[in-house]
Scaffold this motif. Structure first.
Motif, mmCIF file in Angstrom:
data_model
loop_
_atom_site.group_PDB
_atom_site.id
_atom_site.type_symbol
_atom_site.label_atom_id
_atom_site.label_comp_id
_atom_site.label_asym_id
_atom_site.label_seq_id
_atom_site.Cartn_x
_atom_site.Cartn_y
_atom_site.Cartn_z
ATOM 1 N N VAL A 177 1.638 -8.647 -4.974
ATOM 2 C CA VAL A 177 1.106 -8.730 -3.615
ATOM 3 C C VAL A 177 1.821 -7.722 -2.726
ATOM 4 O O VAL A 177 3.045 -7.580 -2.765
ATOM 5 N N HIS A 178 1.033 -7.003 -1.960
ATOM 6 C CA HIS A 178 1.545 -6.041 -0.988
ATOM 7 C C HIS A 178 2.170 -6.807 0.169
ATOM 8 O O HIS A 178 1.494 -7.594 0.832
ATOM 9 N N LYS A 179 3.460 -6.584 0.401
ATOM 10 C CA LYS A 179 4.169 -7.246 1.492
ATOM 11 C C LYS A 179 5.013 -6.218 2.256
ATOM 12 O O LYS A 179 5.124 -5.059 1.873
ATOM 13 N N ALA A 180 5.591 -6.660 3.358
ATOM 14 C CA ALA A 180 6.597 -5.913 4.141
ATOM 15 C C ALA A 180 6.030 -4.775 4.978
ATOM 16 O O ALA A 180 6.496 -4.530 6.086
ATOM 17 N N VAL A 181 5.033 -4.049 4.462
ATOM 18 C CA VAL A 181 4.487 -2.886 5.155
ATOM 19 C C VAL A 181 3.100 -3.232 5.677
ATOM 20 O O VAL A 181 2.151 -3.362 4.899
ATOM 21 N N PRO A 182 2.915 -3.415 6.993
ATOM 22 C CA PRO A 182 1.609 -3.804 7.533
ATOM 23 C C PRO A 182 0.588 -2.683 7.404
ATOM 24 O O PRO A 182 0.929 -1.504 7.521
ATOM 25 N N LEU A 183 -0.652 -3.055 7.180
ATOM 26 C CA LEU A 183 -1.722 -2.081 7.007
ATOM 27 C C LEU A 183 -2.364 -1.755 8.342
ATOM 28 O O LEU A 183 -3.388 -2.318 8.728
ATOM 29 N N GLY A 184 -1.734 -0.847 9.064
ATOM 30 C CA GLY A 184 -2.295 -0.408 10.324
ATOM 31 C C GLY A 184 -2.077 -1.402 11.457
ATOM 32 O O GLY A 184 -1.180 -2.254 11.406
ATOM 33 N N PRO A 185 -2.916 -1.334 12.488
ATOM 34 C CA PRO A 185 -2.744 -2.180 13.678
ATOM 35 C C PRO A 185 -3.262 -3.597 13.458
ATOM 36 O O PRO A 185 -4.312 -4.004 13.965
ATOM 37 N N VAL A 186 -2.514 -4.371 12.638
ATOM 38 C CA VAL A 186 -2.881 -5.750 12.309
ATOM 39 C C VAL A 186 -1.655 -6.642 12.509
ATOM 40 O O VAL A 186 -0.521 -6.148 12.559
ATOM 41 N N PRO A 187 -1.839 -7.962 12.611
ATOM 42 C CA PRO A 187 -0.687 -8.859 12.778
ATOM 43 C C PRO A 187 0.284 -8.777 11.608
ATOM 44 O O PRO A 187 -0.119 -8.590 10.456
ATOM 45 N N MET A 188 1.563 -8.930 11.909
ATOM 46 C CA MET A 188 2.606 -8.806 10.898
ATOM 47 C C MET A 188 2.754 -10.059 10.032
ATOM 48 O O MET A 188 3.278 -9.981 8.913
ATOM 49 N N ASP A 189 2.314 -11.204 10.520
ATOM 50 C CA ASP A 189 2.576 -12.465 9.832
ATOM 51 C C ASP A 189 2.163 -12.432 8.366
ATOM 52 O O ASP A 189 2.857 -12.983 7.501
ATOM 53 N N ALA A 190 1.024 -11.810 8.072
ATOM 54 C CA ALA A 190 0.526 -11.806 6.703
ATOM 55 C C ALA A 190 1.440 -11.042 5.751
ATOM 56 O O ALA A 190 1.360 -11.228 4.526
ATOM 57 N N TYR A 191 2.318 -10.209 6.297
ATOM 58 C CA TYR A 191 3.151 -9.357 5.456
ATOM 59 C C TYR A 191 4.560 -9.910 5.266
ATOM 60 O O TYR A 191 5.393 -9.293 4.603
ATOM 61 N N ARG A 192 4.822 -11.073 5.852
ATOM 62 C CA ARG A 192 6.070 -11.767 5.567
ATOM 63 C C ARG A 192 5.982 -12.388 4.180
ATOM 64 O O ARG A 192 4.905 -12.437 3.575
ATOM 65 N N ILE A 193 7.090 -12.880 3.644
ATOM 66 C CA ILE A 193 7.081 -13.307 2.241
ATOM 67 C C ILE A 193 7.195 -14.814 2.053
ATOM 68 O O ILE A 193 7.149 -15.293 0.920
ATOM 69 N N GLY A 194 7.306 -15.585 3.155
ATOM 70 C CA GLY A 194 7.512 -17.018 3.019
ATOM 71 C C GLY A 194 6.394 -17.745 2.293
ATOM 72 O O GLY A 194 6.623 -18.807 1.687
ATOM 73 N N ASP A 195 5.176 -17.201 2.321
ATOM 74 C CA ASP A 195 4.061 -17.867 1.652
ATOM 75 C C ASP A 195 4.162 -17.802 0.134
ATOM 76 O O ASP A 195 3.420 -18.496 -0.575
ATOM 77 N N LEU A 196 5.105 -16.999 -0.380
ATOM 78 C CA LEU A 196 5.298 -16.957 -1.833
ATOM 79 C C LEU A 196 6.105 -18.140 -2.347
ATOM 80 O O LEU A 196 6.083 -18.423 -3.550
ATOM 81 N N ASP A 197 6.824 -18.839 -1.462
ATOM 82 C CA ASP A 197 7.583 -20.019 -1.894
ATOM 83 C C ASP A 197 6.676 -21.017 -2.600
ATOM 84 O O ASP A 197 6.931 -21.433 -3.743
#
Length: 364
Positions: A177-197
């Motif tokens: 899964v692509h994380k850490a680097v946001p894809l352009g002008p979008v919210p950052m929340d989706a790129y955090r990693i906590g949902d992998l727990d």
């Protein structure tokens, strides 16, 4: 090989960055600018002018610039489902082409948008037949036909868990899964990693590969590695940091090692994202990399970290990935020993970008 070390590049792309490929122009332009911005400043030997870089890259030049211009031995091709581009940025057709033309040099991942529901399941089945993928690549961002951005969590039982189950049925055991680097002008929340727990806990029979791991959320990554043996870090983008800012590379790697110590050397694998950034300076940077004594003295909050060795680098460059995905390095090496690229490689490394479609403007 890199001084006797086998090299598997676990993320290789052939981007279609041409403006005609923009399905959601605002987002696609932002992503394109971000990608090119990473390349800018890579030095006169490796830096392509924008007009030579922002275009549709074909499979053959991606292969030649990777295998004839760097010491990479084998690679994993990643198609991409970014809906801001008409073809996803890296089409599934290109993945099929690379497997057809270069079967001894590549394996590939499948890729779908879980927010498509049943269509994603059907597409995963189609790609499984077409590509025989060894992994599944996901991106948390999704775009509607009207261009609206949405995102999902990796622990969403309704949206993503059915995709995991289908992947397992198809023999796929690794989800990147692509994380850490946001894809352009979008919210950052989706790129955090906590949902992998939740995903890693609920699916212990899957490996979860954090692509761009350590670029951001380093402390969270450290504790995730400590708690979940089925979570790994793909060094794509950290490879660039290693080449451009080795001090920051040291900070990121030792930060991820805070809770696992030397086990960090078993939990990372190599990925460059080539053609996004040329693989050669990154490999050379890792080969020459050493932690300073000051780095090591500050490291190891809970577990000490040893100096990186050739053995550690061999694990990062191929061993860890091969072990996690069940690949036989001897068999891979035997398969490439007499393929169509082997004789050309024996002549020595070509100049950077000299085998691309724009070699003269690259300064080669």
């Amino acid at each position: 090989m890199l001084n006797g070390k086998y090299v598997i590049d676990a993320v290789v792309h052939s981007y279609n960055l041409d403006p005609s490929n923009h399905a959601v122009p605002r987002n696609a332009q932002g992503i394109t600018d971000m990608i090119f911005g990473v390349v800018a400043g890579s030095g006169p030997e490796y830096e392509l002018p924008r007009e030579d870089y922002v275009r549709d890259w074909d499979v053959d030049e991606t292969v030649s610039t990777l295998f004839l211009e760097s010491d990479t031995d084998f690679a994993i091709y990643h198609p991409v489902p970014i809906g801001a581009y008409h073809d996803g940025l890296v089409s599934v057709d290109k993945a099929a082409e690379v497997m057809s033309k270069y079967p001894t040099r590549f394996l590939t991942y499948a890729t779908v948008d879980p927010m498509a529901g049943k269509a994603a399941i059907d597409e995963l089945e189609r790609q499984a037949e077409l590509l025989s993928p060894i992994g599944l690549k996901l991106y948390p961002s999704s775009w509607t036909a009207e261009g609206k951005h949405r995102h999902f969590r990796m622990d969403d039982e309704e949206i993503v868990y059915p995709v995991y189950e289908k992947a397992k049925q198809l023999g796929i055991s690794t989800v990147a899964v692509h994380k850490a680097v946001p894809l352009g002008p979008v919210p950052m929340d989706a790129y955090r990693i906590g949902d992998l727990d939740g995903a890693a806990a609920d699916h212990p029979d899957l490996n979860f590969e954090i692509v761009h791991g350590g670029v951001a959320f380093v402390e969270e990554t450290a504790w995730m590695l400590a708690r979940f043996p089925n979570v790994f870090v793909n060094l794509e983008t950290l490879n660039i940091i290693c080449a451009k800012r080795p001090d920051q590379f040291a900070t990121a790697v030792l930060g991820m090692a805070a809770a696992v110590g030397d086990h960090i050397y078993d939990r990372m694998w190599w990925g460059t994202g080539h053609m996004a950034y040329h693989a050669r300076p990154c490999l050379e940077a890792l080969e020459n990399f050493q932690f300073t004594e000051e780095d090591l003295a500050r490291a190891g909050q809970f577990a000490p970290v040893s100096q990186i060795t050739d053995e550690h680098k061999a694990k990062i460059l191929a061993g860890n990935y091969a072990t996690a995905l069940g690949l036989d390095l001897d068999k891979l090496a035997a398969g490439t020993a007499s393929d169509q690229l082997a004789a050309q490689r024996a002549e020595g490394l070509r100049a950077p970008w000299s085998t691309s479609r724009t070699p003269i403007r690259a300064g080669a």
